[in-house]
Design a protein around this motif. Structure first.
Motif, PDB file in Angstrom:
ATOM      1  N   ALA A 196     108.548  98.588 -81.407  1.00  0.00           N
ATOM      2  CA  ALA A 196     108.374  99.048 -82.786  1.00  0.00           C
ATOM      3  C   ALA A 196     106.957  98.749 -83.283  1.00  0.00           C
ATOM      4  CB  ALA A 196     109.401  98.387 -83.695  1.00  0.00           C
ATOM      5  N   ILE A 197     106.432  97.572 -82.924  1.00  0.00           N
ATOM      6  CA  ILE A 197     105.067  97.221 -83.320  1.00  0.00           C
ATOM      7  C   ILE A 197     104.074  98.157 -82.643  1.00  0.00           C
ATOM      8  CG2 ILE A 197     103.287  95.431 -83.209  1.00  0.00           C
ATOM      9  CD1 ILE A 197     105.512  93.341 -83.382  1.00  0.00           C
ATOM     10  N   GLN A 222     105.735  94.724 -71.397  1.00  0.00           N
ATOM     11  CA  GLN A 222     105.274  95.304 -72.661  1.00  0.00           C
ATOM     12  C   GLN A 222     104.664  94.259 -73.594  1.00  0.00           C
ATOM     13  OE1 GLN A 222     108.592  97.443 -74.328  1.00  0.00           O
ATOM     14  NE2 GLN A 222     108.248  99.243 -73.012  1.00  0.00           N
ATOM     15  N   ASP A 223     105.285  93.079 -73.679  1.00  0.00           N
ATOM     16  CA  ASP A 223     104.749  92.067 -74.596  1.00  0.00           C
ATOM     17  C   ASP A 223     103.359  91.613 -74.174  1.00  0.00           C
ATOM     18  OD1 ASP A 223     105.751  90.883 -72.322  1.00  0.00           O
ATOM     19  OD2 ASP A 223     106.506  89.102 -73.362  1.00  0.00           O
ATOM     20  N   LEU A 224     103.103  91.549 -72.848  1.00  0.00           N
ATOM     21  CA  LEU A 224     101.783  91.152 -72.354  1.00  0.00           C
ATOM     22  C   LEU A 224     100.760  92.242 -72.669  1.00  0.00           C
ATOM     23  CD1 LEU A 224     100.001  89.181 -70.822  1.00  0.00           C
ATOM     24  CD2 LEU A 224     100.735  90.278 -68.681  1.00  0.00           C
ATOM     25  N   GLY A 242     100.327 102.883 -82.831  1.00  0.00           N
ATOM     26  CA  GLY A 242      99.900 104.062 -82.070  1.00  0.00           C
ATOM     27  C   GLY A 242      99.477 103.691 -80.663  1.00  0.00           C
ATOM     28  N   PHE A 243     100.033 102.624 -80.124  1.00  0.00           N
ATOM     29  CA  PHE A 243      99.678 102.127 -78.789  1.00  0.00           C
ATOM     30  C   PHE A 243     100.760 102.527 -77.794  1.00  0.00           C
ATOM     31  CE2 PHE A 243     100.267  98.556 -75.738  1.00  0.00           C
ATOM     32  CZ  PHE A 243      99.095  98.723 -75.015  1.00  0.00           C
ATOM     33  N   SER A 244     100.324 103.036 -76.625  1.00  0.00           N
ATOM     34  CA  SER A 244     101.263 103.464 -75.581  1.00  0.00           C
ATOM     35  C   SER A 244     101.240 102.461 -74.429  1.00  0.00           C
ATOM     36  CB  SER A 244     100.882 104.848 -75.061  1.00  0.00           C
ATOM     37  OG  SER A 244     100.937 105.793 -76.108  1.00  0.00           O
ATOM     38  N   PHE A 245     102.421 102.128 -73.919  1.00  0.00           N
ATOM     39  CA  PHE A 245     102.526 101.192 -72.808  1.00  0.00           C
ATOM     40  C   PHE A 245     102.312 101.918 -71.483  1.00  0.00           C
ATOM     41  CE2 PHE A 245     105.407  99.220 -76.000  1.00  0.00           C
ATOM     42  CZ  PHE A 245     104.713  98.030 -76.175  1.00  0.00           C
ATOM     43  N   SER A 246     101.756 101.153 -70.488  1.00  0.00           N
ATOM     44  CA  SER A 246     101.758 101.635 -69.105  1.00  0.00           C
ATOM     45  C   SER A 246     102.937 100.977 -68.410  1.00  0.00           C
ATOM     46  CB  SER A 246     100.441 101.259 -68.422  1.00  0.00           C
ATOM     47  OG  SER A 246     100.379  99.851 -68.248  1.00  0.00           O
TER      48      SER A 246
END
Length: 909
Positions: free
Chosen positions: A258-259, A273-275, A264-268
């Motif tokens: 949610a954060i 994810q938290d790192l 507007g940040f996308s995960f790889s």
């Protein structure tokens, strides 16, 4: 020889000057002389610099004459400093030195806290200096003090200055849209919360505070406040502020996604994810707003890790529960400010009322705050305790109902406060939904405790919670941390909507058991302030009885129906309290209702006590002949049951009634019988009453020496036993004896002693009477300044008591002041107002001081025609009691004085 040596030595001193052959005069350069020199030349800057505070501050002396001189000199110099400071502030303002002008005015305000003209100057100058929040804080403090001390509201000019500052504050706080990401759009302006915003701003000025939680019950406006904080603070963060809504997130595992979505940040897919989020935010100077976190507290470690690894990150959360993490700072979000006094004139300046009006006009543009509507708007805001959501839900009903009907429906049921609009989250569509969402997160024993606590009104102490609801400190802490209970000072409170909700959950047997405990507690509170023998150690008991009065009323209502004898004991014990707190009529109504119950018609000691209590509480509110009947029947019963103590009290009541009816000899005989019985039963309370009344009888009989002896004996006994209450009465009546002998100085000294004691016990009724008498004595002693100050203090109590006998004397004395100042139009208006209150008196009041302070009607009327005098009568009749006090104090300039028109026509009138 010694004198010659001394003179020789003093002549050699630098500050000594020989005046003659044998005279020496000392010439000392003092700061007072230098201050007056600068005043004379108009050098305001130097005058302000020289003045360092009150003259000879801290000096004590046994000389009353010197003390009086010192006080007058100090006040004169302080007034001169005030004028010099205001003149210098104007110079600074003209030089655009707004910071210096604001600092100087703030210093002057510390001397004269209620000087509204200085408050106005400060608001204007501080606004120009850009210190808008500081100015609004000063305004709120001034407004609260004015209401508390005088029961008055700021002038229209002051209110407008504050309103302009609020608009300017909102205008400068709006940040460019790129500084605020993912924030919901706002369709209305932000209302109030100036002090909250100022407190939060102070937290943001401390770099070590990185986790701030806005904690409060549902519907208190935490989200809206957080958005406004972000608007104010975003400019201080290089990367702005981001809003993360969490209300619809069901699993704490989804906090990090949610954060990221809000950023507007996308995960790889390569790292956890938290790192990834920590790396993204590591160097960001950002304010993260996490909204509605209370249901996700088990996942709070996710953003605590962010704080640990991202040194420039700060987090602002909103929650109904504290996170309970080290380093967390809490800001309690309570209801918007609501007028506490039902007689408040300008209710529209309060934040809660402003929100209500704005919300109403959205659905009913024709709504206006007329006088009739004002009382119900005030009632609604008070019932809802300033809850923004509840206020908006209530206001929505004015589309189909009038304001009186809305107030009535809110009293009836919590379910009335709901709305059917699809764009509003379901949790905010009704107060029941808000309460229910908090209730279901509470464990079973917490729910049971909260339900029992719903029986309290006006708050409760930790001790009361333990007695009535079995709530230990740990349970209270849990309820506070969940925003179900709030703590202010030493007392705990529940929001009215939540209280109604919790009361519905209370089973009948639990309710009766808890109310029985509360009634027994009320009996203990009542017996702790039993009648006369009130010593300093009992002062806390008196204050506690006043504080718990709403809860005592709950106990009275329950016990009246279920345990009337217990109810009677609660009512009869605190006779003095009923009188001192101006609640005689409340007690008389309870006693009269109790005497009608079959269970209390038996002729026993309790029935005798009820009749005696109604007799002594009558005190002019009922006809003294009726009071005498009660006392005689009380005596008959006491004789039948051979209760000597009740006989003593009954004879005491008979004597009081006979004295008030002018039957002095009969009163003396009753007093003698009372005294014999009081000695026989060894009751010091009866003896105290007896001796005081004996002194009063001697005064009426013009036996002043005997009266003085009796009062001296009473005072000595009271000092020995510590009975402060009776000591105050003795001083009061002794002052009356001095007054009838024309011993003004002795009268004043004795009245001042009585006033100190009455103030200790918060005896507003007797204290008000004493202050009015002191004002009269000051008039007679030609001390107009002291008389005015005393009337100022008395006016606060008069508005609290709202009794004709006090208002009559207050406005009578104010009229004399106006006449002495040559303000004859004002004097006439105040005189007519005093006559209005005198017409409401149930019996003629013997105020002997009016013999010395007569209003000279002919002198004031001589300047005006009969038509103009009739005009003054009309103008006076249109003022409320509060407006009249403001007018008398010079705080309400609603009339021209002298009138503009000198040729008023009857048609115009």
């Amino acid at each position: 020889k010694n004198l010659r040596h001394l003179l020789s030595r003093t002549r050699s001193l630098d500050f000594a000057q020989l005046e003659g052959q044998d005279d020496v005069r000392w010439l000392v350069q003092t700061d007072v002389a230098l201050f007056q020199q600068h005043l004379g030349t108009g050098d305001w800057e130097q005058a302000v610099a020289v003045y360092q505070g009150n003259l000879l501050s801290g000096l004590t002396t046994d000389s009353s004459e010197f003390e009086e001189w010192l006080q007058q000199e100090s006040e004169t110099l302080q007034t001169a400093y005030r004028e010099a400071a205001l003149n210098y502030a104007k110079q600074l303002e003209a030089q655009n030195r707004f910071d210096d002008a604001a600092a100087l005015l703030a210093k002057v305000l510390k001397i004269d806290l209620l000087a509204e003209d200085i408050v106005q100057d400060y608001l204007r100058v501080a606004g120009q200096a850009g210190h808008r929040l500081d100015a609004l804080k000063v305004f709120e403090s001034f407004k609260s003090m004015l209401s508390l001390e005088l029961g008055l509201m700021p002038l229209e000019t002051t209110l407008q200055l504050a309103a302009d500052l609020r608009l300017e504050t909102r205008a400068v706080s709006q940040e460019p849209i790129e500084m605020l990401r993912n924030f919901p759009s706002q369709t209305s302006s932000f209302v109030g919360r100036d002090l909250d915003l100022s407190e939060i701003a102070a937290y943001f000025e401390q770099p070590e505070i990185r986790l701030l939680t806005l904690i409060g019950a549902g519907g208190m406006g935490k989200t809206r406040l957080a958005i406004q904080v972000a608007l104010d603070q975003a400019k201080h963060f290089a990367d702005g502020a981001v809003f993360v809504p969490l209300a619809d997130i069901a699993d704490s595992a989804n906090i990090v996604p949610a954060i990221a979505q809000a950023l507007g940040f996308s995960f790889s897919s390569l790292e956890p994810q938290d790192l990834q989020l920590r790396k993204f935010l590591r160097d960001k100077h950002l304010l993260l707003v996490l909204d509605n976190l209370e249901h996700l507290l088990d996942g709070a470690n996710a953003f605590l890790e962010l704080l640990a690894h991202c040194p420039k990150l700060r987090i602002l959360t909103t929650s109904r529960e504290a996170l309970n993490f080290q380093g967390e700072y809490l800001v309690d979000v309570l209801g918007l400010e609501v007028p506490k006094d039902a007689n408040t004139e300008h209710i529209e300046i309060y934040d809660a009322v402003q929100l209500f009006l704005r919300s109403v006009r959205r659905v009913n543009p024709q709504f206006s705050l007329e006088h009739d509507a004002k009382a119900f708007v005030l009632q609604i805001c008070q019932m809802l305790q300033g809850s923004p959501l509840a206020i908006e839900l209530a206001a929505n009903w004015l589309r189909v109902l009038d304001v009186q009907a809305v107030a009535l429906e809110i009293q009836k049921s919590l379910d009335f406060l709901e709305i059917f609009q699809p764009n509003i989250p379901e949790r905010h569509r009704s107060m029941r939904a808000v309460c229910d969402s908090s209730w279901i997160r509470l464990e079973a024993n917490g729910q049971a405790t909260l339900a029992c606590l719903s029986l309290f009104r006006g708050g409760f102490s930790a001790q009361s919670a333990a007695r009535v609801a079995n709530a230990n400190p740990g349970m209270l802490l849990r309820l506070v941390n969940k925003s179900l209970v709030s703590k202010r000072g030493s007392r705990f409170f529940m929001h009215e909507a939540l209280r109604q909700f919790a009361a519905e959950k209370l089973a009948a047997d639990q309710k009766n058991a808890a109310l029985h405990k509360l009634s027994l507690l009320a009996q203990e509170w009542a017996e702790a302030v039993y009648i006369n023998e009130i010593t300093p150690k009992d002062l806390e008991s008196c204050q506690n009885f006043e504080t718990e009065f709403e809860n005592i009323d709950v106990a009275l209502q329950w016990s009246f129906k279920t345990m009337p004898r217990l109810c009677a004991e609660i009512v009869c014990a605190p006779i003095y309290f009923w009188y001192a707190s101006a609640r005689k009529q409340v007690a008389i109504a309870w006693i009269s209702a109790l005497l009608e119950l079959p269970e209390l018609r038996r002729r026993d000691a309790l029935h005798s006590k009820l009749l005696y209590s109604r007799c002594v509480l009558g005190d002019g509110a009922r006809d003294y002949e009726l009071c005498l009947i009660d006392a005689n029947v009380s005596l008959e019963i006491a004789i039948e049951i051979a209760d000597l103590e009740r006989q003593a009290w009954a004879w005491c009541g008979i004597g009081i009634c006979q004295f008030e009816l002018g039957r002095t000899r009969a009163a003396l005989e009753s007093n003698q019988k009372t005294w014999k019985l009081s000695i026989q039963v060894q009751n010091q309370n009866v003896q105290a009453y007896c001796q005081t009344e004996l002194g009063n009888i001697y005064v009426v009989l013009s036996e002043f020496e005997l009266a003085a002896q009796v009062y001296e004996q009473t005072s000595s006994r009271c000092l020995a036993t510590g009975n402060r209450r009776s000591l105050a009465h003795a001083h009061t009546f002794m002052a009356d004896a001095y007054a009838r002998q024309g011993k003004l100085e002795s009268e004043q000294e004795t009245l001042e002693k009585a006033a100190v004691i009455y103030q200790e016990f918060n005896d507003v009724s007797n204290l008000c009477g004493i202050l009015l008498r002191l004002a009269s004595v000051n008039f007679q002693r030609k001390n107009l300044v002291a008389a005015e100050q005393t009337l100022l203090d008395a006016s606060k109590l008069c508005q609290q008591l709202h009794e004709a006998r006090f208002y009559f004397r207050l406005f009578h004395l104010f009229a004399i002041i106006a006449q002495l100042r040559g303000l004859h139009a004002k004097a006439l208006r105040l005189h007519f107002i005093s006559l209005h209150w005198s017409a409401q008196l149930e019996s003629e009041v013997d105020v002997h001081e009016l013999d010395f302070n007569r209003f000279d009607l002919e002198t004031s009327q001589a300047s005006y025609s009969q038509l103009e005098i009739e005009q003054f009568k009309l103008e006076s009749s249109n003022l409320s009691a509060g407006q009249t006090v403001q007018y008398a104090l010079g705080q309400l300039g609603i009339f021209d004085d002298p009138p503009v028109s000198q040729s008023v026509t009857l048609q115009a009138i």
